[in-house]
Design an enzyme around this catalytic site. Structure first.
Site, mmCIF file in Angstrom:
data_model
loop_
_atom_site.group_PDB
_atom_site.id
_atom_site.type_symbol
_atom_site.label_atom_id
_atom_site.label_comp_id
_atom_site.label_asym_id
_atom_site.label_seq_id
_atom_site.Cartn_x
_atom_site.Cartn_y
_atom_site.Cartn_z
ATOM 1 N N LYS A 57 -63.024 -47.352 13.939
ATOM 2 C CA LYS A 57 -63.223 -46.727 15.238
ATOM 3 C C LYS A 57 -62.267 -47.086 16.267
ATOM 4 O O LYS A 57 -62.655 -46.931 17.463
ATOM 5 C CB LYS A 57 -64.940 -47.272 15.517
ATOM 6 C CG LYS A 57 -65.889 -47.104 14.669
ATOM 7 C CD LYS A 57 -67.177 -47.749 15.074
ATOM 8 C CE LYS A 57 -68.051 -47.636 13.774
ATOM 9 N NZ LYS A 57 -69.238 -48.733 13.922
ATOM 10 N N ARG A 257 -81.316 -53.512 14.472
ATOM 11 C CA ARG A 257 -81.082 -51.944 14.557
ATOM 12 C C ARG A 257 -82.030 -51.097 13.974
ATOM 13 O O ARG A 257 -82.937 -51.321 12.748
ATOM 14 C CB ARG A 257 -79.729 -51.603 13.803
ATOM 15 C CG ARG A 257 -78.699 -52.550 14.475
ATOM 16 C CD ARG A 257 -78.121 -52.113 15.809
ATOM 17 N NE ARG A 257 -77.677 -53.340 16.899
ATOM 18 C CZ ARG A 257 -76.402 -53.760 16.666
ATOM 19 N NH1 ARG A 257 -75.739 -53.214 16.161
ATOM 20 N NH2 ARG A 257 -76.212 -54.887 17.533
#
Length: 274
Positions: A57, A257
């Site tokens: 990323k 998450r």
DNA sequence: TAACTTGTTTAAAC
DNA sequence: TGTTTAAACAAGTT
């Protein structure tokens, strides 16, 4: 959040915006955004972009003076061009002034992103220290490759997909989307997955990446969590209808998450696009 | 106001 | 020892 496809998009935009142009000035408006001395930026004056590429990323932008800027977007970071209308209020952290062209800004509302200043000669070493696993794209990754990289682990497949030291570039959105499309239970242990599952995953990860990339038609990314359109099948759609079977989508916490999934599809072995 | 958002890192547990 | 899980952290939004 910018994950692999969004970072790929912004990296391509940066190439377009800076390609062939001379940098007039590089300025860190917010000193905390910069990893490295302010003085390292002064060398960019007069330099031009040699190459912008993506790793995991990260956007890796190499300039002709021997400096490489590595952009880490984290939650809210993005590259914007000064002349384009922005859908959101801007918090400019770093600006690049370019000869005869609009400025390029690193905008980051929550200030978690970083711009690392790295000597290009040390770039390989610097990246090595990040302990990043291989990218799942654009290289063709087979079912055997996925099983080889993840199949030994007893961890649940969803959090395992998020581990950048195993496979880099997949975030919380991509993990939920890819597993849903592959028809895999996010709670399943990686070591328990079967040949069909790995084949489905090998297809669904690049499908998610390429689908998201195709949706990025604008010259600036717009995050779902900041009011943008939700282009995803199931992410952020708890209680909504599964696009494949119509049953209500569910969500639960996994490793801190939120995981979105369709339990009905998993139970009945449904895979693929709707 | 407290809870929530994320990728990454560090610490603790297994 | 190596693997896995949990928690902390950044900083802002809802």
């Amino acid at each position: 959040m910018p994950e692999l496809p969004e970072v790929e998009h912004m990296t391509r935009l940066l190439s377009t915006w800076l390609g062939g142009a001379r940098v007039v000035a590089a300025t860190a408006e917010d000193p905390t955004v910069l990893d490295g001395p302010q003085s390292a930026l002064t060398g960019l004056t007069g330099a031009h972009l040699v190459r912008a590429s993506r790793r995991a990323k990260l956007t890796v932008a190499t300039f002709s003076d021997g400096t490489t800027l590595v952009v880490s977007y984290r939650m809210t970071g993005k590259l914007v061009r000064a002349d384009l209308p922005s859908p959101r209020r801007r918090r400019i952290r770093l600006r690049l002034a370019v000869a005869d062209r609009p400025e390029v800004w690193f905008d980051d509302t929550r200030r978690l992103g970083r711009v690392h200043v790295v000597r290009t000669s040390h770039l390989a070493e610097w990246l090595e220290e990040r302990d990043l696993g291989p990218d799942p794209w654009p290289q063709r990754r087979t079912a055997a490759w996925w099983r080889e990289h993840l199949g030994q682990s007893r961890r649940a497949i969803k959090p395992l997909l998020l581990d950048p030291s195993r496979v880099a570039g997949i975030g919380n959105i991509g993990a939920s989307e890819s597993l849903w499309r592959a028809g895999i239970d996010p709670r399943a242990r990686a070591c328990d997955l079967e040949a069909d599952d790995w084949s489905a995953l090998a297809a669904s990860v690049p499908a998610w990446i390429e689908r998201t990339l195709q949706n990025e038609t604008k010259p600036e990314i717009d995050f779902v969590t900041q009011g943008g359109e939700n282009p995803f099948w199931i992410y952020g759609r708890r209680g909504g209808s599964c696009p494949r079977c119509g049953q209500p989508l569910e969500a639960f916490k996994q490793g801190g998450r939120t995981t979105f999934w369709c339990s009905a599809c998993v139970t009945q072995g449904r895979r693929g696009e709707p």
